[in-house]
Design a protein around this motif. Sequence first.
Motif, PDB file in Angstrom:
ATOM      1  N   ILE A 197       0.839  -1.202   0.000  1.00 37.86           N
ATOM      2  CA  ILE A 197       0.000   0.000   0.000  1.00 37.86           C
ATOM      3  C   ILE A 197       0.876   1.255   0.000  1.00 37.86           C
ATOM      4  O   ILE A 197       0.605   2.220  -0.724  1.00 37.86           O
ATOM      5  CB  ILE A 197      -0.951  -0.007   1.214  1.00 37.86           C
ATOM      6  CG1 ILE A 197      -1.971  -1.162   1.069  1.00 37.86           C
ATOM      7  CG2 ILE A 197      -1.661   1.338   1.363  1.00 37.86           C
ATOM      8  CD1 ILE A 197      -2.832  -1.379   2.291  1.00 37.86           C
ATOM      9  N   LEU A 198       1.955   1.235   0.786  1.00 43.36           N
ATOM     10  CA  LEU A 198       2.877   2.369   0.823  1.00 43.36           C
ATOM     11  C   LEU A 198       3.567   2.550  -0.531  1.00 43.36           C
ATOM     12  O   LEU A 198       3.710   3.678  -1.023  1.00 43.36           O
ATOM     13  CB  LEU A 198       3.913   2.163   1.930  1.00 43.36           C
ATOM     14  CG  LEU A 198       5.022   3.221   2.045  1.00 43.36           C
ATOM     15  CD1 LEU A 198       4.438   4.622   2.216  1.00 43.36           C
ATOM     16  CD2 LEU A 198       5.962   2.882   3.203  1.00 43.36           C
ATOM     17  N   ILE A 199       3.979   1.458  -1.142  1.00 44.49           N
ATOM     18  CA  ILE A 199       4.629   1.533  -2.460  1.00 44.49           C
ATOM     19  C   ILE A 199       3.668   2.109  -3.493  1.00 44.49           C
ATOM     20  O   ILE A 199       4.070   2.922  -4.347  1.00 44.49           O
ATOM     21  CB  ILE A 199       5.144   0.139  -2.875  1.00 44.49           C
ATOM     22  CG1 ILE A 199       6.375  -0.232  -2.041  1.00 44.49           C
ATOM     23  CG2 ILE A 199       5.477   0.110  -4.370  1.00 44.49           C
ATOM     24  CD1 ILE A 199       6.881  -1.631  -2.281  1.00 44.49           C
ATOM     25  N   ASN A 200       2.412   1.715  -3.431  1.00 42.55           N
ATOM     26  CA  ASN A 200       1.427   2.264  -4.366  1.00 42.55           C
ATOM     27  C   ASN A 200       1.292   3.775  -4.197  1.00 42.55           C
ATOM     28  O   ASN A 200       1.162   4.520  -5.179  1.00 42.55           O
ATOM     29  CB  ASN A 200       0.070   1.593  -4.166  1.00 42.55           C
ATOM     30  CG  ASN A 200       0.060   0.141  -4.617  1.00 42.55           C
ATOM     31  OD1 ASN A 200       0.914  -0.283  -5.404  1.00 42.55           O
ATOM     32  ND2 ASN A 200      -0.885  -0.636  -4.115  1.00 42.55           N
ATOM     33  N   GLU A 201       1.353   4.231  -2.943  1.00 41.25           N
ATOM     34  CA  GLU A 201       1.277   5.671  -2.689  1.00 41.25           C
ATOM     35  C   GLU A 201       2.526   6.375  -3.223  1.00 41.25           C
ATOM     36  O   GLU A 201       2.439   7.463  -3.811  1.00 41.25           O
ATOM     37  CB  GLU A 201       1.122   5.938  -1.190  1.00 41.25           C
ATOM     38  CG  GLU A 201       0.949   7.417  -0.870  1.00 41.25           C
ATOM     39  CD  GLU A 201       0.877   7.699   0.626  1.00 41.25           C
ATOM     40  OE1 GLU A 201       0.835   8.888   0.998  1.00 41.25           O
ATOM     41  OE2 GLU A 201       0.889   6.725   1.424  1.00 41.25           O
ATOM     42  N   ILE A 202       3.685   5.759  -3.027  1.00 42.23           N
ATOM     43  CA  ILE A 202       4.932   6.326  -3.576  1.00 42.23           C
ATOM     44  C   ILE A 202       4.801   6.495  -5.083  1.00 42.23           C
ATOM     45  O   ILE A 202       5.127   7.549  -5.641  1.00 42.23           O
ATOM     46  CB  ILE A 202       6.130   5.407  -3.253  1.00 42.23           C
ATOM     47  CG1 ILE A 202       6.384   5.348  -1.755  1.00 42.23           C
ATOM     48  CG2 ILE A 202       7.382   5.895  -3.985  1.00 42.23           C
ATOM     49  CD1 ILE A 202       7.351   4.245  -1.356  1.00 42.23           C
ATOM     50  N   ASN A 203       4.309   5.467  -5.736  1.00 38.33           N
ATOM     51  CA  ASN A 203       4.231   5.486  -7.194  1.00 38.33           C
ATOM     52  C   ASN A 203       3.231   6.511  -7.711  1.00 38.33           C
ATOM     53  O   ASN A 203       3.441   7.119  -8.769  1.00 38.33           O
ATOM     54  CB  ASN A 203       3.912   4.094  -7.727  1.00 38.33           C
ATOM     55  CG  ASN A 203       5.077   3.132  -7.558  1.00 38.33           C
ATOM     56  OD1 ASN A 203       6.219   3.549  -7.409  1.00 38.33           O
ATOM     57  ND2 ASN A 203       4.801   1.837  -7.581  1.00 38.33           N
ATOM     58  N   ARG A 204       2.150   6.716  -6.988  1.00 36.86           N
ATOM     59  CA  ARG A 204       1.206   7.770  -7.393  1.00 36.86           C
ATOM     60  C   ARG A 204       1.881   9.143  -7.304  1.00 36.86           C
ATOM     61  O   ARG A 204       1.725   9.994  -8.189  1.00 36.86           O
ATOM     62  CB  ARG A 204      -0.045   7.726  -6.513  1.00 36.86           C
ATOM     63  CG  ARG A 204      -0.986   6.562  -6.816  1.00 36.86           C
ATOM     64  CD  ARG A 204      -2.335   6.756  -6.153  1.00 36.86           C
ATOM     65  NE  ARG A 204      -2.239   6.751  -4.700  1.00 36.86           N
ATOM     66  CZ  ARG A 204      -2.310   5.664  -3.941  1.00 36.86           C
ATOM     67  NH1 ARG A 204      -2.471   4.468  -4.511  1.00 36.86           N
ATOM     68  NH2 ARG A 204      -2.229   5.739  -2.629  1.00 36.86           N
ATOM     69  N   ASN A 205       2.639   9.345  -6.244  1.00 39.62           N
ATOM     70  CA  ASN A 205       3.357  10.611  -6.091  1.00 39.62           C
ATOM     71  C   ASN A 205       4.449  10.764  -7.146  1.00 39.62           C
ATOM     72  O   ASN A 205       4.722  11.869  -7.629  1.00 39.62           O
ATOM     73  CB  ASN A 205       3.966  10.711  -4.695  1.00 39.62           C
ATOM     74  CG  ASN A 205       2.926  10.931  -3.613  1.00 39.62           C
ATOM     75  OD1 ASN A 205       1.753  11.187  -3.901  1.00 39.62           O
ATOM     76  ND2 ASN A 205       3.340  10.838  -2.362  1.00 39.62           N
ATOM     77  N   LEU A 206       5.080   9.642  -7.506  1.00 36.51           N
ATOM     78  CA  LEU A 206       6.103   9.695  -8.551  1.00 36.51           C
ATOM     79  C   LEU A 206       5.498  10.089  -9.894  1.00 36.51           C
ATOM     80  O   LEU A 206       6.142  10.787 -10.692  1.00 36.51           O
ATOM     81  CB  LEU A 206       6.809   8.343  -8.681  1.00 36.51           C
ATOM     82  CG  LEU A 206       7.910   8.024  -7.664  1.00 36.51           C
ATOM     83  CD1 LEU A 206       8.486   6.637  -7.939  1.00 36.51           C
ATOM     84  CD2 LEU A 206       9.012   9.079  -7.705  1.00 36.51           C
ATOM     85  N   GLU A 207       4.297   9.631 -10.173  1.00 37.95           N
ATOM     86  CA  GLU A 207       3.637  10.001 -11.422  1.00 37.95           C
ATOM     87  C   GLU A 207       3.480  11.518 -11.510  1.00 37.95           C
ATOM     88  O   GLU A 207       3.740  12.123 -12.560  1.00 37.95           O
ATOM     89  CB  GLU A 207       2.268   9.324 -11.514  1.00 37.95           C
ATOM     90  CG  GLU A 207       2.328   7.826 -11.797  1.00 37.95           C
ATOM     91  CD  GLU A 207       0.942   7.219 -11.921  1.00 37.95           C
ATOM     92  OE1 GLU A 207      -0.039   8.004 -12.037  1.00 37.95           O
ATOM     93  OE2 GLU A 207       0.831   5.982 -11.909  1.00 37.95           O
ATOM     94  N   THR A 208       3.079  12.126 -10.419  1.00 43.52           N
ATOM     95  CA  THR A 208       2.917  13.578 -10.393  1.00 43.52           C
ATOM     96  C   THR A 208       4.254  14.275 -10.582  1.00 43.52           C
ATOM     97  O   THR A 208       4.386  15.210 -11.372  1.00 43.52           O
ATOM     98  CB  THR A 208       2.287  14.017  -9.060  1.00 43.52           C
ATOM     99  OG1 THR A 208       1.015  13.381  -8.903  1.00 43.52           O
ATOM    100  CG2 THR A 208       2.107  15.528  -9.016  1.00 43.52           C
ATOM    101  N   PHE A 209       5.272  13.804  -9.837  1.00 44.66           N
ATOM    102  CA  PHE A 209       6.608  14.406  -9.943  1.00 44.66           C
ATOM    103  C   PHE A 209       7.154  14.296 -11.361  1.00 44.66           C
ATOM    104  O   PHE A 209       7.663  15.275 -11.924  1.00 44.66           O
ATOM    105  CB  PHE A 209       7.555  13.713  -8.965  1.00 44.66           C
ATOM    106  CG  PHE A 209       9.010  13.946  -9.251  1.00 44.66           C
ATOM    107  CD1 PHE A 209       9.595  15.182  -9.017  1.00 44.66           C
ATOM    108  CD2 PHE A 209       9.802  12.926  -9.781  1.00 44.66           C
ATOM    109  CE1 PHE A 209      10.941  15.403  -9.301  1.00 44.66           C
ATOM    110  CE2 PHE A 209      11.147  13.133 -10.066  1.00 44.66           C
ATOM    111  CZ  PHE A 209      11.706  14.379  -9.823  1.00 44.66           C
TER     112      PHE A 209
END
Length: 744
Positions: free
Chosen positions: A680-692
């Motif tokens: 779940i944490l990794i999924n959140e990281i990846n969503r933030n990476l998409e924005t970045f």
Amino acid sequence: MKSFNRLSLAIILFITVSVFSKGAESSVNVKRAARTNYVSLDGQSLPKGNAIGKDGEIHKVDVPLLHLVRTKSGLHKGTVLLIPGGDYETLKLKSECESTTRFLNAQNFDVAVLEYRVGSDIQTRNMALTDALKAFRLLKGNKNLQGLNTDHLLAMGFASGGHLAAKAVQRMNKKEQPDELILISPSYMNETLAGTVYAAVLPPLEPVGRLLTIVPDNGDKAWVKSCEEYTKTWIGYDGKASCYSQKDNVYVCGKDTIALDGNFKLSGILKKFLEAKPETEKTAQNPATVPVEGYNHKRHADKLALVAKDKYDLIMIGNSITNNFEKPQYQSVWNQFFAPRKALNLGFSGYRTENLIWNIQNGELEGQSPKVVVLEIGTNNIDEVHYPTRHTAGQLAGGIEAVVKLLREKLPDSKIIMMRCFPGCYGGPNPTSHRMILERASDLVSRIADGKHVFYCDVNHVFLNMNGSINHDMMSDWLHPSPAGAKAWAQAMEPLLSELMGDKSLDTEISSNTAIVPASKLENDSYDWWARHADVLAIKDSINPEVVLIGNSITHFWGGLPQLKYADGRLRTPNGAETWNALFKDYRVLNLGFGWDRTQNVLWRLDHGEIDRLHPRTIILHIGTNNTSETKNARMNTAPEIVEGIRAICMRLRSKVPGAKIVLMSVFPREHEPTHPRRILINEINRNLETFAKENNITLLNIGPKMLEADGTLPKEIAPDFCHPTEKGYQIWADVIRPLISKP
């Protein structure tokens, strides 16, 4: 670009008139006649070339080839690789090659006209670059190809053909480069790399031959300036070059004619360039190393009085950037980081390396034995605005080295921090030849850092935006750090300075986000972290990688160099050797994956030389999964913290290797079940990476869905420990990145 093509047509027509008016052999038939040859880019003879339309242009290239046209003269001076333009959509053979070939033949040169692939496809330019590189290498590697004299090889390109020639030469090593490069109205030179403000086309780092660039004086200003800056950078990289701006008058649209004024002297310029004899290598003394007394006699006298009166533990030597710490607005930074260490400011506004050498030779360090000297110098050596001479990168590097050598002689017990030349320049926030030459000089001189007495320190990332432009808040005049920039410099240098001073850090604002605070080895693992770091430093320059992978054990265990080893030094079999070899067998690759590394470890390694002096085309970054772990050595980070750490890494990379394409990988899925807290944490990281990645135009690849079952579980055949891939898992990664690293 259409106007540039018309200019190229003007140039060709004038050459034709010039040649005929001088009685050159007008009977040379450059059309497809029996005397001419056609050779594939593999060196095979062909019966004919590609079909030419009624308009004199090639619209479709079935077979990339060279059309060989030999001079009838008994004196063969060499061969010219002639590259026509056409906006990468057509090849303008009739308007750009026929009369040019006659002109070159009359000057006793054989000609090889390149018919390269064109079209509207997005990959056209890459295919054209592949063809150009093959053509160069074919001619350079065959001294008597079909009777051509290729001992002396020139390249000449018009418009987009000039752009293609410049791109190809940028990719070449010293042995591959032509002896001369002629660019006539080279188009697209003001293009920048995706997501950055860096020029997409630059000279080779070690230019061998002479460059001639010719541009119209009434062309688009930004484009003309880009051509001029390209030429200046070529010179700044210690090459020989000249740039001419030529007048052109009224374009006669839609016709194969153009009106030119009588001052248009291109053929004479070309003739003079082609007839020029190579300059004899001179061994004159490097002007950046010859002591010259500076203008500020009073400041020098004041500093002599200070060194005679007291001993200092820290001495800052430099130009106005260092001098500025004596200004009121910078005193808070000085008083926090330097004054407590009993520091002396020997910065002199406007000074160059030769002035510092004079100062040191004339008493400014007399009787001193500081713990540390910080050397910041170079920008004035490259200043072409306020000084009559501009030094080259090689000269500046030699000047800095001479200063360091003198410091070592005068202060044998002192540690020297040698700063990378700061990125500022005159004329705005974007890179110019000034900045490119400074960066090249820093690359060259960084080799003298031995990690014992001389330490190379690069803090340039603190002055930049993610696209490579200068951050106005950090350098308000685009050259000198503002008070905020000076503080950022001090903070970035503080870990090294406090270590060498043997005291505690004076930075009171260290971030609570551990993901962005550089840290060396944190966790014990099955390998020797420090030994792998040493292995990287030992081999990276000799590899001269085209591709660099940066990451943790997932990258580390894939394969490549440095070799995978156990802690006792025994070699270990990589987890993905088969896929690694299949993917990278044709490339020079450096693996900067380190088991158990977090973002903060990568930052430390980048700050300690692992990518300095390298110029890869592609960097593949996969990091962050270990930041999701909580251990006694490091806490678990939140998703926003981890993405901030990845951003800090990308900022370092953009500053250190601006020409590299950054390919950012989403964090690979871990744990078997999709509901696991780490997943779940990794999924959140990846969503933030998409924005970045979207905000900064960075390529982001997410192969997670390809690794998972339909129900979201991670199968053991992909990652048996639910973390590290098998060959099958690595194959998924390889398939996705293959198109991004494919040559050219």
